[in-house]
Design a protein around this motif. Structure first.
Motif, PDB file in Angstrom:
ATOM      1  N   THR A 101       0.848  -1.190   0.000  1.00  0.00           N
ATOM      2  CA  THR A 101       0.000   0.000   0.000  1.00  0.00           C
ATOM      3  C   THR A 101       0.884   1.241   0.000  1.00  0.00           C
ATOM      4  O   THR A 101       1.724   1.402   0.890  1.00  0.00           O
ATOM      5  CB  THR A 101      -0.901   0.027   1.255  1.00  0.00           C
ATOM      6  N   GLU A 104       0.273   8.252   1.799  1.00  0.00           N
ATOM      7  CA  GLU A 104       0.211   9.636   1.323  1.00  0.00           C
ATOM      8  C   GLU A 104       1.575  10.292   1.213  1.00  0.00           C
ATOM      9  O   GLU A 104       1.777  11.177   0.387  1.00  0.00           O
ATOM     10  CB  GLU A 104      -0.691  10.469   2.237  1.00  0.00           C
ATOM     11  N   TYR A 129       2.634  -2.639  -6.626  1.00  0.00           N
ATOM     12  CA  TYR A 129       1.212  -2.898  -6.850  1.00  0.00           C
ATOM     13  C   TYR A 129       0.499  -2.500  -5.565  1.00  0.00           C
ATOM     14  O   TYR A 129       0.715  -3.096  -4.513  1.00  0.00           O
ATOM     15  CB  TYR A 129       0.928  -4.374  -7.172  1.00  0.00           C
ATOM     16  N   ASP A 130      -0.326  -1.458  -5.656  1.00  0.00           N
ATOM     17  CA  ASP A 130      -1.082  -0.963  -4.508  1.00  0.00           C
ATOM     18  C   ASP A 130      -2.380  -1.758  -4.432  1.00  0.00           C
ATOM     19  O   ASP A 130      -3.255  -1.621  -5.299  1.00  0.00           O
ATOM     20  CB  ASP A 130      -1.348   0.535  -4.667  1.00  0.00           C
ATOM     21  N   LEU A 132      -4.873  -1.513  -2.413  1.00  0.00           N
ATOM     22  CA  LEU A 132      -6.089  -0.723  -2.187  1.00  0.00           C
ATOM     23  C   LEU A 132      -6.596  -0.085  -3.475  1.00  0.00           C
ATOM     24  O   LEU A 132      -7.795  -0.034  -3.729  1.00  0.00           O
ATOM     25  CB  LEU A 132      -5.841   0.366  -1.135  1.00  0.00           C
ATOM     26  N   ARG A 133      -5.676   0.393  -4.300  1.00  0.00           N
ATOM     27  CA  ARG A 133      -6.054   1.043  -5.570  1.00  0.00           C
ATOM     28  C   ARG A 133      -6.151   0.064  -6.725  1.00  0.00           C
ATOM     29  O   ARG A 133      -6.569   0.437  -7.807  1.00  0.00           O
ATOM     30  CB  ARG A 133      -5.066   2.154  -5.900  1.00  0.00           C
ATOM     31  N   ARG A 134      -5.695  -1.182  -6.477  1.00  0.00           N
ATOM     32  CA  ARG A 134      -5.727  -2.253  -7.482  1.00  0.00           C
ATOM     33  C   ARG A 134      -5.030  -1.842  -8.772  1.00  0.00           C
ATOM     34  O   ARG A 134      -5.562  -2.016  -9.876  1.00  0.00           O
ATOM     35  CB  ARG A 134      -7.155  -2.677  -7.760  1.00  0.00           C
ATOM     36  N   GLN A 135      -3.802  -1.324  -8.612  1.00  0.00           N
ATOM     37  CA  GLN A 135      -3.064  -0.789  -9.758  1.00  0.00           C
ATOM     38  C   GLN A 135      -1.565  -0.843  -9.493  1.00  0.00           C
ATOM     39  O   GLN A 135      -1.132  -0.647  -8.361  1.00  0.00           O
ATOM     40  CB  GLN A 135      -3.490   0.677  -9.988  1.00  0.00           C
ATOM     41  N   GLU A 146       1.012   5.571 -12.652  1.00  0.00           N
ATOM     42  CA  GLU A 146       0.361   4.313 -13.037  1.00  0.00           C
ATOM     43  C   GLU A 146       1.153   3.662 -14.157  1.00  0.00           C
ATOM     44  O   GLU A 146       1.677   4.349 -15.033  1.00  0.00           O
ATOM     45  CB  GLU A 146      -1.078   4.566 -13.490  1.00  0.00           C
TER      46      GLU A 146
END
Length: 183
Positions: A101, A104, A129-130, A132-135, A146
């Motif tokens: 994750t 900020e 690969y985050d 939470l953001r699935r990216q 990205e």
């Protein structure tokens, strides 16, 4: 790039590191697991137990690590050994892949964040690969962008959370499929 010419470096822990290792086995990639004496591994294929002298080469001030990661690490011997081991992984692997994750402050949550900070410091190609953001994100020009990365170097690091989501599992599996699909 030929998978048989590649080597993955990781720490053999459950979650992301185990799945990275399972993929290396599937694709015929060499695997090296850095560890230290009395450290329990989830995956133990080709472990390299670092000597005290080798661990010291990766030593870092806990104060500096805390400052770089914007969190507090207390002087515990196990945490120090883990950070020393991560140094060897990132020092040997040219490209770094992490599942976790992004926070900020642009650091990555947990101990995995040390691999991220070292990759930035060593100017390694870095991909996170985050979950939470699935990216996937790549560190470029001082910011996360990205991306859809591929394994492009013969040596690479696979690290990350012990708690993989289904998306995190799919991201690792897809990374290997995209990178070595022709083989």
């Amino acid at each position: 790039m030929n998978a048989q010419d590649c080597t993955l470096y990781h720490g053999g822990l459950k979650g992301a590191e185990t799945l990275f290792g399972e993929n290396t086995e599937k694709y015929g990639i060499q695997e090296v697991i850095f560890t230290f004496e009395n450290h329990r591994l989830n995956r133990d294929r080709n472990p390299v137990v670092l000597t005290e002298e080798e661990l010291q080469r990766g030593d870092i001030s806990m104060e500096l690590a805390s400052r770089m990661m914007n969190r507090t690490y207390y002087e515990t011997e196990k945490i120090r050994r883990v950070l020393q081991t991560i140094f060897h992984m990132v020092n040997k692997g040219h490209q770094v892949f992490v599942i976790g994750t992004i926070l900020e402050d642009n650091s990555v949550k947990g101990g995995t964040g040390w691999a991220v900070e070292l990759a930035k410091l060593f100017n390694r190609p870095l991909h996170v690969y985050d979950q939470l953001r699935r990216q996937w994100f790549t560190w470029k020009e001082g910011a996360w962008q990205e991306d859809s990365p591929k394994i492009c170097y013969n040596t690479f690091v696979g690290s990350g959370t012990r708690y993989l989501s289904d998306d995190g599992i799919a991201a690792i599996n897809q990374l290997f499929a995209d990178s070595f699909a022709q083989q």
